[in-house]
Design an enzyme around this catalytic site. Structure first.
Site, PDB file in Angstrom:
ATOM      1  N   CYS A  47       0.843  -1.205   0.000  1.00  0.00           N
ATOM      2  CA  CYS A  47       0.000   0.000   0.000  1.00  0.00           C
ATOM      3  C   CYS A  47       0.878   1.256   0.000  1.00  0.00           C
ATOM      4  O   CYS A  47       1.565   1.525   0.986  1.00  0.00           O
ATOM      5  CB  CYS A  47      -0.881  -0.029   1.244  1.00  0.00           C
ATOM      6  N   CYS A  50       0.381   3.570   2.953  1.00  0.00           N
ATOM      7  CA  CYS A  50       0.993   3.062   4.188  1.00  0.00           C
ATOM      8  C   CYS A  50       2.482   3.390   4.209  1.00  0.00           C
ATOM      9  O   CYS A  50       3.024   3.803   5.242  1.00  0.00           O
ATOM     10  CB  CYS A  50       0.793   1.553   4.320  1.00  0.00           C
TER      11      CYS A  50
END
Length: 172
Positions: A47, A50
């Site tokens: 991600c 993230c």
């Protein structure tokens, strides 16, 4: 104070979460960070949000002078997370829609959250973690500044400077 970090996966979450809840009263802030697992081929989260948010969140929490507990809850790989029936998407306590999601857990409920598009913004992290304590601190600083600007301390300082300027300069 050091940040206390616990890690959980979907399969270990219930056990780790119960311990997190039981220790919550000892901390000034209790946070849950829902984030994506690492991609084994890159050793980075799959991600991108993230990857961007994690270092900012950790930096803000590690520099706190308060006792902070952080439960990192890993949602799984991309296909697991994309499943509309993912346990944390359908859990009425969390209702996750994206990762990373940083939540403030107090009094057995979420008291605030930062979703994927804002979890990397430092002042929003501060506002989530410190809330009214941050506002109290800012108000205290503003009061100190006001006292200096309008108070006798400033007048005394100005008088001292004027006296220095009026004093004769000693020559050689």
């Amino acid at each position: 104070m050091p940040m206390k970090v616990s890690d959980a996966t979907v399969s270990t979450f219930d056990t780790v979460f119960q311990k997190f809840i039981s220790e919550a009263p000892k901390n000034k802030a209790n946070l849950i960070l829902f984030l994506a697992d690492e991609d084994p081929s890159t050793s980075l989260s799959w991600c991108p949000d993230c990857v961007r948010a994690e270092p900012v969140i950790y930096k803000k929490l590690e520099t706190s002078s308060d006792d902070v507990a952080l439960l990192r809850a890993f949602v799984g790989d991309r296909p697991t997370w994309r499943n509309p029936q993912h346990p944390w998407r359908v859990d009425s306590r969390f209702k996750l829609t994206g990762v990373p999601t940083l939540v403030l857990w107090q009094n057995d409920a979420i008291q605030g959250r930062l979703e994927d598009h804002e979890a990397h913004i430092e002042n929003k992290i501060d506002a989530l973690v410190y809330g009214s304590r941050l506002e109290d601190h800012e108000a205290h600083i503003e009061n100190k500044i006001d006292a200096l600007v309008s108070g006798s301390q400033l007048e005394d300082h100005e008088a001292h400077i004027e006296n220095k300027m009026d004093a004769p300069v000693s020559g050689n």
